[in-house]
Write a protein that holds these residues in place. Structure first.
Motif, PDB file in Angstrom:
ATOM      1  N   SER A 273       0.670  -1.299   0.005  1.00 39.64           N
ATOM      2  CA  SER A 273       0.113   0.019   0.009  1.00 39.64           C
ATOM      3  C   SER A 273       0.846   1.271  -0.002  1.00 39.64           C
ATOM      4  CB  SER A 273      -0.867  -0.067   1.198  1.00 39.64           C
ATOM      5  OG  SER A 273      -0.245  -0.013   2.181  1.00 39.64           O
ATOM      6  N   ARG A 274       0.309   2.296  -0.407  1.00 38.35           N
ATOM      7  CA  ARG A 274       0.993   3.646  -0.077  1.00 38.35           C
ATOM      8  C   ARG A 274       0.249   4.733   0.077  1.00 38.35           C
ATOM      9  NH1 ARG A 274       2.840   4.436  -6.488  1.00 38.35           N
ATOM     10  NH2 ARG A 274       3.454   6.706  -5.754  1.00 38.35           N
ATOM     11  N   ASP A 275       0.799   5.777   0.738  1.00 37.88           N
ATOM     12  CA  ASP A 275       0.533   7.052   1.271  1.00 37.88           C
ATOM     13  C   ASP A 275       0.940   8.189   0.610  1.00 37.88           C
ATOM     14  OD1 ASP A 275      -0.250   9.332   2.741  1.00 37.88           O
ATOM     15  OD2 ASP A 275      -0.507   8.291   4.490  1.00 37.88           O
TER      16      ASP A 275
ATOM     17  N   LYS B  38       2.265  11.208   2.341  1.00 35.13           N
ATOM     18  CA  LYS B  38       3.504  10.869   3.224  1.00 35.13           C
ATOM     19  C   LYS B  38       4.626  10.562   2.428  1.00 35.13           C
ATOM     20  CE  LYS B  38       0.754   9.894   7.380  1.00 35.13           C
ATOM     21  NZ  LYS B  38       0.547   8.982   8.459  1.00 35.13           N
TER      22      LYS B  38
END
Length: 122
Positions: free
Chosen positions: A70-72, A75
């Protein structure tokens, strides 16, 4: 200077879980495909999983159903959740970003983290 900094490796028993994190530090405008590779002793580095900027994921057959990437984007961080770990998952895990654009429009290609050790053993 843009760097990829990993954290979260360690020793875990078979069947256990770990979460790896990779943060891109520095002045960043956008990041392309992010991914995780791993290299076991005596073996070539292999692709584990990738995620596009739009969230499309791809997994190696050996980790499907057990690992989740997953990625944010806010951020500049991406994660690898590893469940039901097996001894054959033991390796140094490297995070990767195929391209990073700095605010001034400069592109950086083939960006790698320093690697973090994951050991699965009883």
């Amino acid at each position: 200077q843009v760097q990829l900094v990993e954290s979260g490796g360690g020793l875990v028993q078979p069947g256990g879980s770990l979460r790896l994190s990779c943060t891109a530090s520095g002045s960043i405008f956008t990041i392309g495909i992010m991914g995780w590779y791993r290299q076991a002793p005596g073996k070539q580095r292999e692709l584990v999983t990738t995620i596009s900027s739009g969230g499309v994921t791809n997994y190696a057959d050996s980790v499907k159903g057990r690992f989740t990437i997953s990625r944010d984007n806010a951020k500049n961080t991406f994660y690898l959740q590893m469940n039901n770990l097996k001894p054959e998952d033991t390796a140094v895990y490297y995070c990767y970003a195929n391209q990073i654009m700095e605010p001034g429009g400069n592109w950086l290609y083939d960006n790698w983290g320093q690697g973090t050790q994951v050991t699965v053993s009883s």
